[in-house]
Design a protein around this motif. Sequence first.
Motif, PDB file in Angstrom:
ATOM      1  N   UNK A 130      68.623  23.427  29.342  1.00 35.87           N
ATOM      2  CA  UNK A 130      67.971  22.329  29.480  1.00 35.87           C
ATOM      3  C   UNK A 130      67.783  21.541  28.150  1.00 35.87           C
ATOM      4  N   UNK A 131      67.784  20.312  28.318  1.00 32.96           N
ATOM      5  CA  UNK A 131      67.441  19.433  27.143  1.00 32.96           C
ATOM      6  C   UNK A 131      65.933  19.845  26.432  1.00 32.96           C
ATOM      7  N   UNK A 132      66.022  20.094  25.040  1.00 35.31           N
ATOM      8  CA  UNK A 132      64.689  20.500  24.402  1.00 35.31           C
ATOM      9  C   UNK A 132      64.474  19.190  23.623  1.00 35.31           C
ATOM     10  N   UNK A 133      62.910  18.816  23.303  1.00 36.14           N
ATOM     11  CA  UNK A 133      62.616  17.884  22.377  1.00 36.14           C
ATOM     12  C   UNK A 133      61.783  18.741  21.434  1.00 36.14           C
ATOM     13  N   UNK A 134      62.219  18.731  20.298  1.00 34.44           N
ATOM     14  CA  UNK A 134      61.216  19.121  19.169  1.00 34.44           C
ATOM     15  C   UNK A 134      60.691  17.999  18.383  1.00 34.44           C
ATOM     16  N   UNK A 135      59.425  18.382  17.948  1.00 34.04           N
ATOM     17  CA  UNK A 135      58.750  17.195  17.032  1.00 34.04           C
ATOM     18  C   UNK A 135      57.737  17.740  16.195  1.00 34.04           C
ATOM     19  N   UNK A 136      57.553  16.935  15.402  1.00 35.91           N
ATOM     20  CA  UNK A 136      56.615  17.351  14.337  1.00 35.91           C
ATOM     21  C   UNK A 136      55.152  16.867  14.812  1.00 35.91           C
ATOM     22  N   UNK A 137      53.826  17.355  14.587  1.00 34.83           N
ATOM     23  CA  UNK A 137      52.681  17.157  14.902  1.00 34.83           C
ATOM     24  C   UNK A 137      51.773  17.279  14.112  1.00 34.83           C
ATOM     25  N   UNK A 138      50.567  16.686  14.132  1.00 39.54           N
ATOM     26  CA  UNK A 138      49.385  16.697  12.892  1.00 39.54           C
ATOM     27  C   UNK A 138      48.144  16.801  13.570  1.00 39.54           C
ATOM     28  N   UNK A 139      47.186  17.154  12.810  1.00 45.13           N
ATOM     29  CA  UNK A 139      45.808  17.229  13.315  1.00 45.13           C
ATOM     30  C   UNK A 139      44.877  17.235  12.033  1.00 45.13           C
ATOM     31  N   UNK A 140      43.509  16.935  12.267  1.00 47.05           N
ATOM     32  CA  UNK A 140      42.440  17.088  11.292  1.00 47.05           C
ATOM     33  C   UNK A 140      41.815  18.235  11.339  1.00 47.05           C
ATOM     34  N   UNK A 141      40.996  18.663  10.403  1.00 52.40           N
ATOM     35  CA  UNK A 141      40.009  19.630  10.667  1.00 52.40           C
ATOM     36  C   UNK A 141      38.346  18.953  11.220  1.00 52.40           C
ATOM     37  N   UNK A 142      38.335  17.713  11.072  1.00 50.00           N
ATOM     38  CA  UNK A 142      37.274  17.055  11.816  1.00 50.00           C
ATOM     39  C   UNK A 142      37.511  15.359  11.849  1.00 50.00           C
ATOM     40  N   UNK A 143      36.964  14.950  12.877  1.00 52.19           N
ATOM     41  CA  UNK A 143      37.155  13.579  13.171  1.00 52.19           C
ATOM     42  C   UNK A 143      36.510  12.540  12.434  1.00 52.19           C
ATOM     43  N   UNK A 144      35.759  13.078  11.453  1.00 55.06           N
ATOM     44  CA  UNK A 144      35.436  11.812  10.160  1.00 55.06           C
ATOM     45  C   UNK A 144      36.502  11.489   9.238  1.00 55.06           C
ATOM     46  N   UNK A 152      48.508   7.686  11.130  1.00 57.18           N
ATOM     47  CA  UNK A 152      47.558   8.801  10.646  1.00 57.18           C
ATOM     48  C   UNK A 152      46.912   9.185  11.989  1.00 57.18           C
ATOM     49  N   UNK A 153      45.971  10.457  11.948  1.00 55.54           N
ATOM     50  CA  UNK A 153      45.323  10.693  13.160  1.00 55.54           C
ATOM     51  C   UNK A 153      44.001  11.185  12.806  1.00 55.54           C
ATOM     52  N   UNK A 154      42.949  11.175  13.649  1.00 54.40           N
ATOM     53  CA  UNK A 154      41.545  11.528  13.344  1.00 54.40           C
ATOM     54  C   UNK A 154      41.435  12.595  14.227  1.00 54.40           C
ATOM     55  N   UNK A 155      42.510  13.136  14.993  1.00 55.93           N
ATOM     56  CA  UNK A 155      42.114  13.893  16.102  1.00 55.93           C
ATOM     57  C   UNK A 155      42.322  15.338  15.763  1.00 55.93           C
ATOM     58  N   UNK A 156      41.255  16.166  16.222  1.00 55.92           N
ATOM     59  CA  UNK A 156      41.259  17.699  15.854  1.00 55.92           C
ATOM     60  C   UNK A 156      42.027  18.538  16.725  1.00 55.92           C
ATOM     61  N   UNK A 157      42.807  17.927  17.664  1.00 60.43           N
ATOM     62  CA  UNK A 157      44.056  18.506  18.566  1.00 60.43           C
ATOM     63  C   UNK A 157      45.115  17.924  18.058  1.00 60.43           C
ATOM     64  N   UNK A 158      46.267  18.658  17.980  1.00 58.32           N
ATOM     65  CA  UNK A 158      47.728  18.192  17.281  1.00 58.32           C
ATOM     66  C   UNK A 158      48.066  17.077  18.293  1.00 58.32           C
ATOM     67  N   UNK A 159      48.513  16.009  17.537  1.00 55.61           N
ATOM     68  CA  UNK A 159      49.217  14.909  18.050  1.00 55.61           C
ATOM     69  C   UNK A 159      50.298  14.766  17.601  1.00 55.61           C
ATOM     70  N   UNK A 160      51.428  13.925  18.394  1.00 59.27           N
ATOM     71  CA  UNK A 160      52.818  13.803  17.962  1.00 59.27           C
ATOM     72  C   UNK A 160      52.928  12.883  16.677  1.00 59.27           C
ATOM     73  N   UNK A 161      53.785  13.004  15.747  1.00 55.99           N
ATOM     74  CA  UNK A 161      53.796  12.160  14.563  1.00 55.99           C
ATOM     75  C   UNK A 161      55.051  11.115  14.938  1.00 55.99           C
ATOM     76  N   UNK A 162      55.586  10.913  16.195  1.00 61.74           N
ATOM     77  CA  UNK A 162      56.785  10.070  16.256  1.00 61.74           C
ATOM     78  C   UNK A 162      58.015  10.691  15.645  1.00 61.74           C
ATOM     79  N   UNK A 163      57.982  11.988  15.247  1.00 60.69           N
ATOM     80  CA  UNK A 163      59.180  12.412  14.619  1.00 60.69           C
ATOM     81  C   UNK A 163      59.920  13.467  15.454  1.00 60.69           C
ATOM     82  N   UNK A 164      60.680  13.133  16.333  1.00 57.51           N
ATOM     83  CA  UNK A 164      61.382  13.844  17.543  1.00 57.51           C
ATOM     84  C   UNK A 164      62.955  13.944  17.236  1.00 57.51           C
TER      85      UNK A 164
END
Length: 162
Positions: free
Chosen positions: A127-141, A39-51
Amino acid sequence: ATIANATLTTPTIASMANCTFPAGMVIQVVSGTHSTESFTQSTGFVTMGLTATITPRNASSKFFIICNTSGYNNGGSAHVGYYTIYRNSTNLSDAMGYADIYLGSGSGHDLGSNISISELDSPNTTSAITYGMYARCSNTSDKVYWSMNHSKSDITVMEVAG
């Protein structure tokens, strides 16, 4: 049969060198999986480890990316979880992402859903490309989850001849 005055160039199977593919043909496919509930509580997109990383055969190729996960939000009222696809460090959507899970008003709402997003990308590179799925929250709580209950999330990237 005899072929007169012909010069044949034999492509190598590993690299498919010297091959020309018709537009729209799938040239190669790569994939990746993730099955650790996170999970994440970040309001900015973070990697989900899915690449998935792919090295284009041609600069004119397009890439069809498909991502799937089991998403889940918990927390307070009007909480939104967002999902998107990145190419290297570039978000292919906008700040809101492609998909979201919205929790209605009031407290104590928890909501899970299957998330499936796709994109057709034209990076114009060999050149090599890494695609990945990212997620974020609307608020940190609050929290946005993926790979719920250790279910398999997956990403598939197809190179399509341009």
